[in-house]
Write a protein that holds these residues in place. Sequence first.
Motif, PDB file in Angstrom:
ATOM      1  N   PHE A 165     -13.518  41.941 -40.824  1.00 48.94           N
ATOM      2  CA  PHE A 165     -12.651  42.644 -39.897  1.00 48.94           C
ATOM      3  C   PHE A 165     -11.314  42.945 -40.568  1.00 48.94           C
ATOM      4  N   HIS A 166     -10.831  44.165 -40.369  1.00 54.61           N
ATOM      5  CA  HIS A 166      -9.529  44.598 -40.872  1.00 54.61           C
ATOM      6  C   HIS A 166      -8.701  45.127 -39.700  1.00 54.61           C
ATOM      7  N   VAL A 167      -7.391  44.969 -39.804  1.00 57.27           N
ATOM      8  CA  VAL A 167      -6.503  45.546 -38.792  1.00 57.27           C
ATOM      9  C   VAL A 167      -6.347  47.034 -39.073  1.00 57.27           C
ATOM     10  N   LEU A 168      -6.562  47.850 -38.043  1.00 59.32           N
ATOM     11  CA  LEU A 168      -6.364  49.286 -38.171  1.00 59.32           C
ATOM     12  C   LEU A 168      -4.952  49.667 -37.733  1.00 59.32           C
ATOM     13  N   GLU A 169      -4.500  49.109 -36.614  1.00 52.20           N
ATOM     14  CA  GLU A 169      -3.128  49.338 -36.170  1.00 52.20           C
ATOM     15  C   GLU A 169      -2.767  48.355 -35.068  1.00 52.20           C
ATOM     16  N   ASP A 170      -1.459  48.242 -34.826  1.00 48.65           N
ATOM     17  CA  ASP A 170      -0.939  47.390 -33.762  1.00 48.65           C
ATOM     18  C   ASP A 170      -0.456  48.270 -32.617  1.00 48.65           C
ATOM     19  N   ASN A 171      -0.712  47.841 -31.382  1.00 46.01           N
ATOM     20  CA  ASN A 171      -0.236  48.550 -30.197  1.00 46.01           C
ATOM     21  C   ASN A 171       0.675  47.610 -29.423  1.00 46.01           C
ATOM     22  N   LEU A 172       1.980  47.857 -29.513  1.00 44.99           N
ATOM     23  CA  LEU A 172       2.975  46.922 -28.994  1.00 44.99           C
ATOM     24  C   LEU A 172       3.867  47.528 -27.917  1.00 44.99           C
ATOM     25  N   ARG A 173       3.543  48.749 -27.503  1.00 41.01           N
ATOM     26  CA  ARG A 173       4.349  49.396 -26.463  1.00 41.01           C
ATOM     27  C   ARG A 173       3.634  49.286 -25.118  1.00 41.01           C
ATOM     28  N   CYS A 174       2.679  50.148 -24.885  1.00 43.41           N
ATOM     29  CA  CYS A 174       1.913  50.134 -23.626  1.00 43.41           C
ATOM     30  C   CYS A 174       0.426  50.106 -23.955  1.00 43.41           C
ATOM     31  N   PRO A 175      -0.070  49.042 -24.587  1.00 42.85           N
ATOM     32  CA  PRO A 175      -1.496  49.037 -24.958  1.00 42.85           C
ATOM     33  C   PRO A 175      -2.384  49.153 -23.730  1.00 42.85           C
ATOM     34  N   SER A 176      -3.333  50.078 -23.777  1.00 43.95           N
ATOM     35  CA  SER A 176      -4.185  50.315 -22.620  1.00 43.95           C
ATOM     36  C   SER A 176      -5.632  49.957 -22.937  1.00 43.95           C
ATOM     37  N   GLY A 177      -6.435  49.855 -21.881  1.00 37.88           N
ATOM     38  CA  GLY A 177      -7.869  49.631 -22.044  1.00 37.88           C
ATOM     39  C   GLY A 177      -8.385  48.312 -21.527  1.00 37.88           C
ATOM     40  N   VAL A 178      -7.491  47.376 -21.193  1.00 40.49           N
ATOM     41  CA  VAL A 178      -7.973  46.057 -20.799  1.00 40.49           C
ATOM     42  C   VAL A 178      -8.686  46.103 -19.445  1.00 40.49           C
ATOM     43  N   SER A 179      -8.337  47.051 -18.600  1.00 38.99           N
ATOM     44  CA  SER A 179      -9.040  47.160 -17.310  1.00 38.99           C
ATOM     45  C   SER A 179     -10.510  47.477 -17.522  1.00 38.99           C
ATOM     46  N   TYR A 180     -10.807  48.265 -18.561  1.00 35.64           N
ATOM     47  CA  TYR A 180     -12.202  48.594 -18.859  1.00 35.64           C
ATOM     48  C   TYR A 180     -12.956  47.371 -19.374  1.00 35.64           C
ATOM     49  N   VAL A 181     -12.239  46.477 -20.063  1.00 34.11           N
ATOM     50  CA  VAL A 181     -12.862  45.231 -20.515  1.00 34.11           C
ATOM     51  C   VAL A 181     -13.381  44.439 -19.316  1.00 34.11           C
ATOM     52  N   VAL A 182     -12.541  44.312 -18.302  1.00 36.36           N
ATOM     53  CA  VAL A 182     -12.918  43.550 -17.106  1.00 36.36           C
ATOM     54  C   VAL A 182     -13.987  44.290 -16.312  1.00 36.36           C
ATOM     55  N   GLU A 183     -13.807  45.589 -16.129  1.00 43.59           N
ATOM     56  CA  GLU A 183     -14.783  46.379 -15.374  1.00 43.59           C
ATOM     57  C   GLU A 183     -16.146  46.396 -16.063  1.00 43.59           C
ATOM     58  N   ASN A 184     -16.149  46.537 -17.376  1.00 45.46           N
ATOM     59  CA  ASN A 184     -17.416  46.529 -18.115  1.00 45.46           C
ATOM     60  C   ASN A 184     -18.187  45.242 -17.866  1.00 45.46           C
ATOM     61  N   ARG A 185     -17.473  44.133 -17.828  1.00 41.86           N
ATOM     62  CA  ARG A 185     -18.128  42.842 -17.603  1.00 41.86           C
ATOM     63  C   ARG A 185     -18.666  42.757 -16.173  1.00 41.86           C
ATOM     64  N   TRP A 186     -17.911  43.273 -15.220  1.00 41.14           N
ATOM     65  CA  TRP A 186     -18.397  43.271 -13.840  1.00 41.14           C
ATOM     66  C   TRP A 186     -19.680  44.092 -13.717  1.00 41.14           C
ATOM     67  N   VAL A 187     -19.705  45.227 -14.390  1.00 40.56           N
ATOM     68  CA  VAL A 187     -20.905  46.074 -14.359  1.00 40.56           C
ATOM     69  C   VAL A 187     -22.083  45.352 -14.995  1.00 40.56           C
ATOM     70  N   MET A 188     -21.861  44.736 -16.140  1.00 40.66           N
ATOM     71  CA  MET A 188     -22.948  44.019 -16.822  1.00 40.66           C
ATOM     72  C   MET A 188     -23.447  42.858 -15.975  1.00 40.66           C
ATOM     73  N   GLY A 189     -22.543  42.204 -15.260  1.00 42.46           N
ATOM     74  CA  GLY A 189     -22.954  41.106 -14.393  1.00 42.46           C
ATOM     75  C   GLY A 189     -23.847  41.573 -13.257  1.00 42.46           C
ATOM     76  N   ARG A 190     -23.649  42.832 -12.836  1.00 40.63           N
ATOM     77  CA  ARG A 190     -24.466  43.364 -11.749  1.00 40.63           C
ATOM     78  C   ARG A 190     -25.814  43.893 -12.239  1.00 40.63           C
ATOM     79  N   ILE A 191     -25.831  44.544 -13.410  1.00 41.84           N
ATOM     80  CA  ILE A 191     -27.063  45.213 -13.823  1.00 41.84           C
ATOM     81  C   ILE A 191     -27.875  44.419 -14.841  1.00 41.84           C
TER      82      ILE A 191
END
Length: 491
Positions: free
Chosen positions: A162-188
């Motif tokens: 694994f290598h670091v591509l970049e850092d997001n230190l202002r308004c990093p987005s996407g964590v809601s999809y992490v949680v939602e993806n898991r909820w979907v997987m738990g259902r299906i």
Amino acid sequence: MPPSFFNTCGAAGWDEAYDAAGQVRPLYQQAVNHFEALGLAGAENMQHSADLSMLNQGVTFTVYSDARGTEKIFPFDLMPRIISASEWSVIEAGVAQRMIALNLFLDDIYHEQKILKDGIVPCSQVMMSTLFCREMSGLHTPGNIHVQIGGIDLIRNESGAFHVLEDNLRCPSGVSYVVENRWVMGRIQPKLLNHYKVRPVDHYPQMLFNSLASLSKSDNPTVAVLTPGTFNSAYFEHSFLANQMGAELVEGSDLLVDRNILYMKTTRGLKRVDVLYLRVDTEFLDPLVFRPDSMLGVAGLMNAYRAGNVALANAPGNGVADDKALYAYTPDIIRYYLNEEPILPVIPTHLGSRESDLRYILDHMAELVIKPTDASGGYGMLVGSHASRQELSDFRKRVAANPSHYIAQPIQQLSTHPTLVEQDGCKAFFPRHVDLRPFAVCDVHGDVKVLPGGLTRVALRQGSLVVNSSQGGGSKDTWVLYPQQTESDHA
């Protein structure tokens, strides 16, 4: 050879599920068996259920470049990305190390600037940056922490590391999809999820709230999420996180500052806000200090911040630390502040601001990925190997005219992962390039917690290296396993 439902043609030098001989990696054997047993019809039915679940939950994002319309259901792929406990321990330690070092860097450059005086980072790199926020100079943040929420983009290249591509230190987005993806997987796919015994991610909103609440001196702080509004590409995430944290979701017009105290307008009158989670860029925060034409922020907010009457997260001015040019100096930053070697390596980076690097960039554009230093979302970049002669010529002129605005890196063969797509008239699991964005939160005491998982983004187009959702990418659920499991458990 791999089963017929899984096609490895076009796999990168490192595929997450298959080794170089085309054999299923032990960690993925049970997952491959599961989908083989489902078959195409079963997988398509499951995909329909997942898409319907996303639609019902309103899980959307924005593609500004799509003439057919901007609001899209977030593409979700059924095949999870699986990470062993031993691999995750390295990622977790590396992400925490970067968060700690970059917090120290930000606090230093806005105060004593020792790292600049010692010549570790060129003074011009910081002081001439358009992302350096002079209004933060001398301003002490709670606990001297500037980055409460970080998203660190990682790739795995053909080496398997694994290598670091970049850092997001202002308004990093996407964590809601992490949680939602898991909820979907738990259902299906509850059986597969239970078989692998995956570490949970649904506690992230509580992690985030604890980090934000720690910034306030109040025992029962009012926390609010500042959003630009419903037309923002990440509005779903803003509303999701506010709802899950039990925080207020506000726009600039909902707030006012009186006598250096931030208030929220309610039907019962004004209510004081103690902590404001910023999902608005620094330049739009306060029209009295930054852009005077901004309608997204709050007049007087920076005065309230300077007075210590409200905590802002992430702190304004963090962009100077996730500027793509500064990325090249992050290994030295880690060594300088922590006296440690970087746990996660970075990709060799050529800076347009260096004369020798600029000559190399202009002479080798077809071999490089060239990025504007202050852009995000995959916009404004050039992948040399995929560009036409005319595109290379036009970009060469752009770089030559404003060299300090660009960096270049060797084209990385991102690892691939089986993804259910249609290719050459056949629908099956084909290799598609992926990256990983782990999320971390830091409290007022400097304690960093990394969510065990992250957003695995996948480039749905064959051969594409651009995984951003705004550029047509999708996502996968990321499964981090508990330490007691081994690869042989899933053979």
